[in-house]
Design a protein around this motif. Sequence first.
Motif, PDB file in Angstrom:
ATOM      1  N   LEU A  11       0.831  -1.218   0.000  1.00  0.00           N
ATOM      2  CA  LEU A  11       0.000   0.000   0.000  1.00  0.00           C
ATOM      3  C   LEU A  11       0.859   1.258   0.000  1.00  0.00           C
ATOM      4  N   ILE A  14       2.262   1.668  -3.446  1.00  0.00           N
ATOM      5  CA  ILE A  14       1.210   2.131  -4.377  1.00  0.00           C
ATOM      6  C   ILE A  14       0.969   3.621  -4.175  1.00  0.00           C
ATOM      7  N   PHE A  15       0.925   4.032  -2.898  1.00  0.00           N
ATOM      8  CA  PHE A  15       0.659   5.448  -2.606  1.00  0.00           C
ATOM      9  C   PHE A  15       1.801   6.320  -3.154  1.00  0.00           C
ATOM     10  N   MET A  18       1.422   6.655  -6.766  1.00  0.00           N
ATOM     11  CA  MET A  18       0.341   7.610  -7.106  1.00  0.00           C
ATOM     12  C   MET A  18       0.873   9.046  -7.111  1.00  0.00           C
ATOM     13  N   ILE A  19       1.677   9.354  -6.090  1.00  0.00           N
ATOM     14  CA  ILE A  19       2.219  10.716  -5.976  1.00  0.00           C
ATOM     15  C   ILE A  19       3.152  10.996  -7.153  1.00  0.00           C
TER      16      ILE A  19
ATOM     17  N   TYR B 186       0.112   0.324  12.783  1.00  0.00           N
ATOM     18  CA  TYR B 186      -0.002   0.783  11.390  1.00  0.00           C
ATOM     19  C   TYR B 186      -1.159   1.767  11.216  1.00  0.00           C
ATOM     20  N   ILE B 460      -9.906   1.198   0.482  1.00  0.00           N
ATOM     21  CA  ILE B 460      -8.575   1.800   0.616  1.00  0.00           C
ATOM     22  C   ILE B 460      -8.188   2.587  -0.637  1.00  0.00           C
ATOM     23  N   MET B 464      -6.935   6.355  -0.652  1.00  0.00           N
ATOM     24  CA  MET B 464      -5.565   6.659  -1.099  1.00  0.00           C
ATOM     25  C   MET B 464      -5.555   7.691  -2.223  1.00  0.00           C
ATOM     26  N   ALA B 468      -3.877  11.337  -2.140  1.00  0.00           N
ATOM     27  CA  ALA B 468      -2.866  11.675  -3.160  1.00  0.00           C
ATOM     28  C   ALA B 468      -3.260  12.989  -3.844  1.00  0.00           C
ATOM     29  N   ILE B 471      -2.524  15.893  -1.571  1.00  0.00           N
ATOM     30  CA  ILE B 471      -1.092  16.233  -1.618  1.00  0.00           C
ATOM     31  C   ILE B 471      -0.799  17.008  -2.902  1.00  0.00           C
TER      32      ILE B 471
END
Lengths: 319, 490
Positions: A11, A14-15, A18-19, B186, B460, B464, B468, B471
């Motif tokens: 994860l 993947i994140f 994405m960025i 986490y 998720i 996510m 993203a 950001i």
Amino acid sequence: MHILPYKKIFLVLIFGAMIILMDILTGMTGSSLLSLQRDGRYHKIGYTLDKCKEDIVIVGSSHAESNFCPHSISKVLRKSCWNAGRGGQGILYWYMMYKTMIHRHAPKIIILNIEPNALEYSANQLIPRANLLKPFAKNHRFIKEGLSAGNKIEEWKLSSNLYCYNSTLVYFLRPFFQKGKDGKPEDLGWKPKDGQINITEVKKQKEIVNSYKPVQHNMIRMLQEMMVLAAKHHILLVVVYSPDFFPYTRATTTMQTTNSLASKYNFPVLDYTKDTNFIGKPHLFYDIQHLNREGAILFSRDIAEKVKVIMLSTQSNIQ
Amino acid sequence: MVFNSLNYLLFVLLSWLAFNAFPQNIRWAVLLVSGILFYLSFVPVFALLILLLGGMNYRFGLILERKKLSGKPVSVAWFVAFNVAFLALFKYFDYLVPVTDFSLLNWRIFQTFPEINHWIIPIGLSYISFTLISYLIEINRGKIQAERNAGVFAVYLFFFPKVAQGPIERPQNLLPQLRHLKTAGYLMIVEGLKLIVWGYFKKLVVADRLAIYVDAVYNNYSNHSGLTLAFATVLYAFQLYADFSGYTDIAIGTAKLFGIDLTQNFKRPYLSTSLKDFWSRWHITFSSWLRDYLFLPLALYFSRKMKKNRYAGVATELIIYTAATLITFVICGLWHGETLNYLAWGLLFGIMLSIANKMEKSNKMIRKKLHLKKESGIYKLIHIPITFLLVVFTFVFFRSPSLDGALDILNRIPSVQGSLFTGEPDIFIYSLLGIFLLIVFDLKQEFFENRFRLFESKKIAISMVSYALLIGLIGLFGVFDGGQFIYFQF
């Protein structure tokens, strides 16, 4: 909610992807928008850096941008002319633009309009203003070096498209909706100011600027490097101090330093800060610092005539 | 080291790695070192002052407890007075030492960082003093035991996410967590990181962008129209909220990375339906501190002293509420600053809250007649904008450089003459975009908490992608000039 360890790593990856993808997409969109600019500030910068082939290029801040009419200069000197001035900028901006442009194309003449306090600003003061050049940092080494000023973190930030295209969207889109707002393409970089100074509203500045404030050494270095580059490429660099409505500038450390540098490299200096052909003439001024359209045309012709004489005398010296 | 700098993120990462590399029983030492290093990054000499203050209060706590157990209690008021005096010495230095040629700023040790040169107060002293006072009072009330471990007590003060600007943590909440530091799981880490991203969005995209417009207007208010001043004041309200709640989100988010839960400080304050409601949603740890340690003891004191049912025809209950409210809010104003505009700001809130309290009964009757429930949409539709405008009105005093300036601005606003200053079009447009997003997010959280879930989606992938994009928004529209947080100066 229990998440298996390998899934957590997956994860996070993947994140991160994405960025990175978003950054790449921003870069692609940004550079497409940049290439579509037909007028506006980004078009002007892009043209100066990558395309301009003119014989004469004008460099400086708002004085340069509004006081120098390329058409009038071209007419007298019979050479093509482009005004690369940008309001609100200082030595750092000129230096990066100048160096990048000369690396690609060396004009025959560069007219450098210097503000009487130009060397007093520090890099910390000038970098936020020069951040306008961030979208060009990726493809132009000198701009990246200038904006990062040796700071590795800043250099690293400048490799991100999101950072480079930060706060650019409005000015990227504006030319599509409001044409010529930031200078019309047919004016060749010149941003004429229409209107006349209202002297009743202007408070008379009695204080004579006789500033001997300390100048910044790295700004002197940049100016000197500009002169060295001009000399190396056989460019005639003409230093100009534009006139103000009130004759309040007598002498500054910036002017003294610039004059001595110009004399060292044999470049002419045209000082209009005491020129009574312009000073105090309301029909020639838009405000206390900038000439209006009529004033700019007259001023540009005058500059061009003087440059013509300088060129002739240089040629006769050579002969 | 400000929160909105890459240095801070790097500092958090290094602290987190160190924290997790050490065994649990000495992790407090890692937090203490990181807290002191963080504090040293401002004006180093002040760290010694805070250590001294902390050391003395550590002793005070033990003395209070020992004396209480021995049956010879010592008055906590002395210790509280000491902390108040210590705070006042720095906060009101100019008034207490009115000698023009004497300034601590002339001393080299106080000149380390130019951006805080004009503040003589040690960073976070207002927050630290209030934290210490609550610690002592809670010991005196017998609600907690004095902390034996001086190291843990020092972390209670120096825990870096909260040392400069709060939240003002109660000892009951933070000390037990510091005694038994755990490793953040986490989900807690993800929650913390999400909060940090939100904090940066609020600070960089909304607050710092609005600051450009608001500063341009307020720093030159005499040259702007009433319309512009009114508009800038509304924008300032959003700037202040985004700035401070953004800071708090980053602080709470950072603390979560270390397995620590800090107290919530904001709860969508501009969706309050009354001024009382506003103060239960705005700077919660501060307002609840004022309520528990100032307002309620004052009200209790007055009620003990005032035996009659009415004084001069006015109900005693009303007099007590009004007096306690006014005193509390005057102190609230003075806590923010020593100038008259802060005093006026506090006093104004005190008066408005007193009037609102007086009108409560008649309001209730009107609501009953109209069959209007407090939870109804119409009630909220009417009361939210009214409350917001009242709060914005008070912010004229909060933002103005002086009381005269505030009065001048208030005098000019009603004329609403002249055009609206827009300044640079990009700043204006990005400012409006930031406010729009902030309002949308707050409205969604307040009224549709379980609907339109993007950031909190159980899927998720959706969550996510949402973060993203957030950001991305920060990268594209944020202001990266490292502007200081507004509440840092208090």
